[in-house]
Write a protein that holds these residues in place. Sequence first.
Motif, PDB file in Angstrom:
ATOM      1  N   GLU A 161       0.829  -1.206   0.000  1.00  0.00           N
ATOM      2  CA  GLU A 161       0.000   0.000   0.000  1.00  0.00           C
ATOM      3  C   GLU A 161       0.864   1.256   0.000  1.00  0.00           C
ATOM      4  O   GLU A 161       0.569   2.244  -0.710  1.00  0.00           O
ATOM      5  CB  GLU A 161      -0.916  -0.020   1.225  1.00  0.00           C
ATOM      6  CG  GLU A 161      -1.979  -1.105   1.165  1.00  0.00           C
ATOM      7  CD  GLU A 161      -2.768  -1.199   2.467  1.00  0.00           C
ATOM      8  OE1 GLU A 161      -2.425  -0.445   3.412  1.00  0.00           O
ATOM      9  OE2 GLU A 161      -3.717  -1.994   2.543  1.00  0.00           O
ATOM     10  N   LEU A 162       1.939   1.241   0.773  1.00  0.00           N
ATOM     11  CA  LEU A 162       2.840   2.418   0.806  1.00  0.00           C
ATOM     12  C   LEU A 162       3.526   2.618  -0.542  1.00  0.00           C
ATOM     13  O   LEU A 162       3.715   3.763  -0.986  1.00  0.00           O
ATOM     14  CB  LEU A 162       3.880   2.251   1.912  1.00  0.00           C
ATOM     15  CG  LEU A 162       3.340   2.265   3.358  1.00  0.00           C
ATOM     16  CD1 LEU A 162       4.480   2.050   4.340  1.00  0.00           C
ATOM     17  CD2 LEU A 162       2.624   3.587   3.647  1.00  0.00           C
ATOM     18  N   ILE A 163       3.892   1.523  -1.201  1.00  0.00           N
ATOM     19  CA  ILE A 163       4.503   1.640  -2.528  1.00  0.00           C
ATOM     20  C   ILE A 163       3.520   2.289  -3.507  1.00  0.00           C
ATOM     21  O   ILE A 163       3.889   3.177  -4.286  1.00  0.00           O
ATOM     22  CB  ILE A 163       4.945   0.249  -3.034  1.00  0.00           C
ATOM     23  CG1 ILE A 163       6.140  -0.273  -2.230  1.00  0.00           C
ATOM     24  CG2 ILE A 163       5.307   0.309  -4.516  1.00  0.00           C
ATOM     25  CD1 ILE A 163       6.530  -1.699  -2.566  1.00  0.00           C
ATOM     26  N   ALA A 164       2.268   1.858  -3.450  1.00  0.00           N
ATOM     27  CA  ALA A 164       1.259   2.414  -4.368  1.00  0.00           C
ATOM     28  C   ALA A 164       1.039   3.896  -4.115  1.00  0.00           C
ATOM     29  O   ALA A 164       1.009   4.712  -5.056  1.00  0.00           O
ATOM     30  CB  ALA A 164      -0.054   1.641  -4.202  1.00  0.00           C
ATOM     31  N   GLU A 182      -4.329  15.638   3.395  1.00  0.00           N
ATOM     32  CA  GLU A 182      -5.613  15.014   3.134  1.00  0.00           C
ATOM     33  C   GLU A 182      -5.475  13.497   2.926  1.00  0.00           C
ATOM     34  O   GLU A 182      -6.318  12.721   3.368  1.00  0.00           O
ATOM     35  CB  GLU A 182      -6.262  15.655   1.901  1.00  0.00           C
ATOM     36  CG  GLU A 182      -6.708  17.085   2.113  1.00  0.00           C
ATOM     37  CD  GLU A 182      -7.751  17.202   3.221  1.00  0.00           C
ATOM     38  OE1 GLU A 182      -8.642  16.292   3.318  1.00  0.00           O
ATOM     39  OE2 GLU A 182      -7.682  18.150   4.011  1.00  0.00           O
ATOM     40  N   THR A 183      -4.405  13.095   2.250  1.00  0.00           N
ATOM     41  CA  THR A 183      -4.181  11.663   2.022  1.00  0.00           C
ATOM     42  C   THR A 183      -3.937  10.927   3.338  1.00  0.00           C
ATOM     43  O   THR A 183      -4.423   9.822   3.563  1.00  0.00           O
ATOM     44  CB  THR A 183      -2.988  11.458   1.077  1.00  0.00           C
ATOM     45  OG1 THR A 183      -3.216  12.158  -0.138  1.00  0.00           O
ATOM     46  CG2 THR A 183      -2.797   9.972   0.778  1.00  0.00           C
ATOM     47  N   GLN A 184      -3.188  11.572   4.235  1.00  0.00           N
ATOM     48  CA  GLN A 184      -2.863  10.938   5.507  1.00  0.00           C
ATOM     49  C   GLN A 184      -4.106  10.690   6.353  1.00  0.00           C
ATOM     50  O   GLN A 184      -4.190   9.702   7.084  1.00  0.00           O
ATOM     51  CB  GLN A 184      -1.862  11.802   6.274  1.00  0.00           C
ATOM     52  CG  GLN A 184      -1.366  11.147   7.554  1.00  0.00           C
ATOM     53  CD  GLN A 184      -0.298  11.948   8.234  1.00  0.00           C
ATOM     54  OE1 GLN A 184      -0.117  13.136   7.959  1.00  0.00           O
ATOM     55  NE2 GLN A 184       0.441  11.324   9.130  1.00  0.00           N
ATOM     56  N   LYS A 185      -5.106  11.583   6.234  1.00  0.00           N
ATOM     57  CA  LYS A 185      -6.334  11.404   7.005  1.00  0.00           C
ATOM     58  C   LYS A 185      -7.037  10.090   6.627  1.00  0.00           C
ATOM     59  O   LYS A 185      -7.708   9.475   7.453  1.00  0.00           O
ATOM     60  CB  LYS A 185      -7.276  12.573   6.768  1.00  0.00           C
ATOM     61  CG  LYS A 185      -6.778  13.893   7.346  1.00  0.00           C
ATOM     62  CD  LYS A 185      -7.762  15.009   7.026  1.00  0.00           C
ATOM     63  CE  LYS A 185      -7.262  16.356   7.552  1.00  0.00           C
ATOM     64  NZ  LYS A 185      -8.200  17.468   7.225  1.00  0.00           N
ATOM     65  N   ALA A 228      -1.112   6.926   6.809  1.00  0.00           N
ATOM     66  CA  ALA A 228       0.327   6.806   6.581  1.00  0.00           C
ATOM     67  C   ALA A 228       1.017   8.130   6.871  1.00  0.00           C
ATOM     68  O   ALA A 228       0.427   9.204   6.725  1.00  0.00           O
ATOM     69  CB  ALA A 228       0.597   6.360   5.143  1.00  0.00           C
ATOM     70  N   GLY A 229       2.283   8.059   7.280  1.00  0.00           N
ATOM     71  CA  GLY A 229       3.089   9.255   7.479  1.00  0.00           C
ATOM     72  C   GLY A 229       3.856   9.567   6.209  1.00  0.00           C
ATOM     73  O   GLY A 229       4.473   8.666   5.626  1.00  0.00           O
ATOM     74  N   PHE A 230       3.791  10.826   5.755  1.00  0.00           N
ATOM     75  CA  PHE A 230       4.427  11.221   4.507  1.00  0.00           C
ATOM     76  C   PHE A 230       5.535  12.242   4.773  1.00  0.00           C
ATOM     77  O   PHE A 230       5.370  13.173   5.557  1.00  0.00           O
ATOM     78  CB  PHE A 230       3.409  11.845   3.539  1.00  0.00           C
ATOM     79  CG  PHE A 230       2.339  10.882   3.088  1.00  0.00           C
ATOM     80  CD1 PHE A 230       2.550  10.059   1.999  1.00  0.00           C
ATOM     81  CD2 PHE A 230       1.133  10.802   3.759  1.00  0.00           C
ATOM     82  CE1 PHE A 230       1.556   9.178   1.579  1.00  0.00           C
ATOM     83  CE2 PHE A 230       0.145   9.938   3.348  1.00  0.00           C
ATOM     84  CZ  PHE A 230       0.347   9.119   2.267  1.00  0.00           C
ATOM     85  N   ARG A 231       6.654  12.059   4.108  1.00  0.00           N
ATOM     86  CA  ARG A 231       7.737  13.040   4.078  1.00  0.00           C
ATOM     87  C   ARG A 231       8.199  13.139   2.632  1.00  0.00           C
ATOM     88  O   ARG A 231       8.548  12.119   2.012  1.00  0.00           O
ATOM     89  CB  ARG A 231       8.922  12.617   4.966  1.00  0.00           C
ATOM     90  CG  ARG A 231       8.580  12.386   6.436  1.00  0.00           C
ATOM     91  CD  ARG A 231       8.268  13.701   7.131  1.00  0.00           C
ATOM     92  NE  ARG A 231       8.065  13.481   8.565  1.00  0.00           N
ATOM     93  CZ  ARG A 231       6.910  13.140   9.125  1.00  0.00           C
ATOM     94  NH1 ARG A 231       5.832  12.974   8.341  1.00  0.00           N
ATOM     95  NH2 ARG A 231       6.808  12.987  10.423  1.00  0.00           N
ATOM     96  N   LEU A 255       7.667   7.267   3.219  1.00  0.00           N
ATOM     97  CA  LEU A 255       6.380   6.942   3.826  1.00  0.00           C
ATOM     98  C   LEU A 255       6.569   5.942   4.964  1.00  0.00           C
ATOM     99  O   LEU A 255       7.526   5.150   4.956  1.00  0.00           O
ATOM    100  CB  LEU A 255       5.419   6.334   2.789  1.00  0.00           C
ATOM    101  CG  LEU A 255       5.200   7.069   1.469  1.00  0.00           C
ATOM    102  CD1 LEU A 255       6.171   6.523   0.420  1.00  0.00           C
ATOM    103  CD2 LEU A 255       3.765   6.872   0.987  1.00  0.00           C
ATOM    104  N   SER A 256       5.640   5.972   5.897  1.00  0.00           N
ATOM    105  CA  SER A 256       5.685   4.993   6.996  1.00  0.00           C
ATOM    106  C   SER A 256       4.266   4.743   7.504  1.00  0.00           C
ATOM    107  O   SER A 256       3.397   5.608   7.404  1.00  0.00           O
ATOM    108  CB  SER A 256       6.570   5.490   8.138  1.00  0.00           C
ATOM    109  OG  SER A 256       6.018   6.663   8.721  1.00  0.00           O
TER     110      SER A 256
END
Length: 530
Positions: free
Chosen positions: A54-57, A141-144, A148-151, A229-230
Motif C-alpha cells: 500500500e505504501l509503494i502504491a 488530506e491523504t494521511q487522514k 500513513a506518514g508522509f515526508r 512513507l511509513s
Amino acid sequence: MRRLNSQDWTGKKWRPRLATVVVAILIVVMALPLVGLFFFRLYENQLIRQTEAELIAQGAVLAAIYAEDVRAAGIAPDKLGGPVAVDAERSASTNEPYQPLEPRLDLASDTVLPTRPAPVAAIADPAFAAIGAGLAGILAETQKTTLAGFRLLDPRGVVIAGREEIGQSLADVAEVRAALAGRYASALRLRIPNQPAPPLYSVSRGTRVRVFVALPVAVEGRIAGVVYLSRTPNNIVKHLYGERGKVTLAAIAIVGGTLLIGLVFLRTVSRPIYGLIERTKRIAAGDREAMKPLDHHGTREMAELSAAFLDMAQKLQARSDSIQTFATHVSHELKSPLTAIQGAAELLRDSGEAMDEAERKRFSNNIVTDAGRLNLLVRRLLELARVENLAPSGESTSLDAVLALLPADTRLTVRVEAGGGTGLRISAENAAIVLANLIDNSARHGAGLVSISAASAAGRATVVVSDDGAGISPSNRGKVFEPFFTTRRESGGTGMGLGIVLALLKAHDGTIRLVDSERGTRFEINLPAA
C-alpha cells in the motif's frame, strides 16, 4: 516351561490407549492454524507485506505528481541529485512497459531496526521548498484516509513537505540514503506508540514495528527527491476481529472436520479393535458363542484380520476337541488290555498251586495277547503322530511302482484294472502305506479280490480301490474314518488304519471318501497328479 499370560506379553510399562493417541493427534491438527498464526507469524507477515504494498502504491502516485511539478518548475539539472541506479530485477526485460515494485519485507528474516533516527537541522533549496509547500495539502488530506506518514524530501534529503520536520534533513537514515542513491528501500523499525496497545495485542509481534518505504523520484534520469512513507501494520487481533464472521465459520469448519475425522476413525478402526479384544477374552474364557464375525468391521483390513483370527480360533477349538476326544479313546483302548493283563497276572499270583497247568497257560496266553495288542496300539499311535506332522517331500511315483512295494498277501488277490502308469504326487513309500491299510481292511472283512483303477484329469489323479468283501453297514458308513472305530476288535483291529490313511493323504493335499458300491467296499482317493 513357564506359561506366558497376557501380562507377560503386554508388560507393566504404561502405554496410552488408542483413543488417547487419536485425541492427541486431532488436537494437534486443530492447533496447526494457530501455530501458523502465532508461532510462524505467517499472518502477521502477510499484513506487513500488505502494508508495504500500500505504501509503494501511494508513494508511486506522489512521486509522479512531484516529478511533474519539478519539470513544470524548470529546475536546472545541476540542482538535481545523482543518476538513478539500475535495478537488476526490474530491468531484466527492457521490452516490458510495466516494471512493478514488489513488497520485500519479511518479519521472519529481516532485522527489526531501532526507531528512526532524529532529523538534523538543514536548509532546503527554495525551489524545491516551493514545490513541497504546494503538495503539503495533498499529503495532509491523504494521511487522514490512509493513516500513513508522509515526508517529501529534496535531492539532498531535506524535508520539504509533511506535517512535521520541514526544513530538517533525513539524509542519514539508511533507507533514505539508499533512495537518494537511486534505489528503492524499505525497512522494519520499532515504533514509538502514542499510547500503549491493549493487553490482548501483546500476542502480536507486528504491533511493535512500523514499515518505512523510501521511493526515489527520477527526472530526466536523475534524482529529484525522495518520497518517504511509513505506517504501522494492521494488528492481527484487530484484523481477525474485523473478520470475526469468517474466522468463526473457519473455526467451526476446523472443529467440525476434526470431529468428523475422529468419528470416522472411531467407527472404522477403534471400535472394531475393541470389539476384537472383547471377543478374544470371551473365546479365551471358553465362550463358543463368541466365535462369530464382528457386527461392524470398519475397513477391509480389519475384516480380514477378524476373519483370520476367528478361523484360527475355530481351528484351535477343533484341535482341542480332537485332542480331547483322541485322549478319551486312547485311554479307553489302553485301559481294556491293561485291565485284562492286571487281572490275569493277579490270578496267576494268588492261585499258587491251586491252578492247573491248562488254566495257567490260558491266562499266560491272555497276557501275551493283550500285551501284543498294546504294542500294536502304541505303534499305530506313533504312525498316526508321524503322518499328521509329515511335510510333503515333493516326490512323485506311479501306481505300478507303488504296487511293486506292497508285500504279498496270501489272503486275497490284488488286481490293477486300469491306469497302472498314472502319476501320483506322493512318494512310493507313503502311497504303499495307504494301499496296504486299505488292502488289510478288505482282507479282514472277508474279501477275496481287491481291484484298483486310476485316472488323471485337470492336474488331479483319482485312484479307486474296491473289494468283494462283506461291505460296510449303513449305520457304520459315517464312522469309518473316526479314530479307534472298528468292528473287528476281537481279531486285533485297532480302528486306526483309516485314520492313518486320512492323515497321510491330507498331508499330500489329497482326500479319501467312501463311495456307494453294489458289492463290497469302494474307496475313492484323490491326489495331485504328477
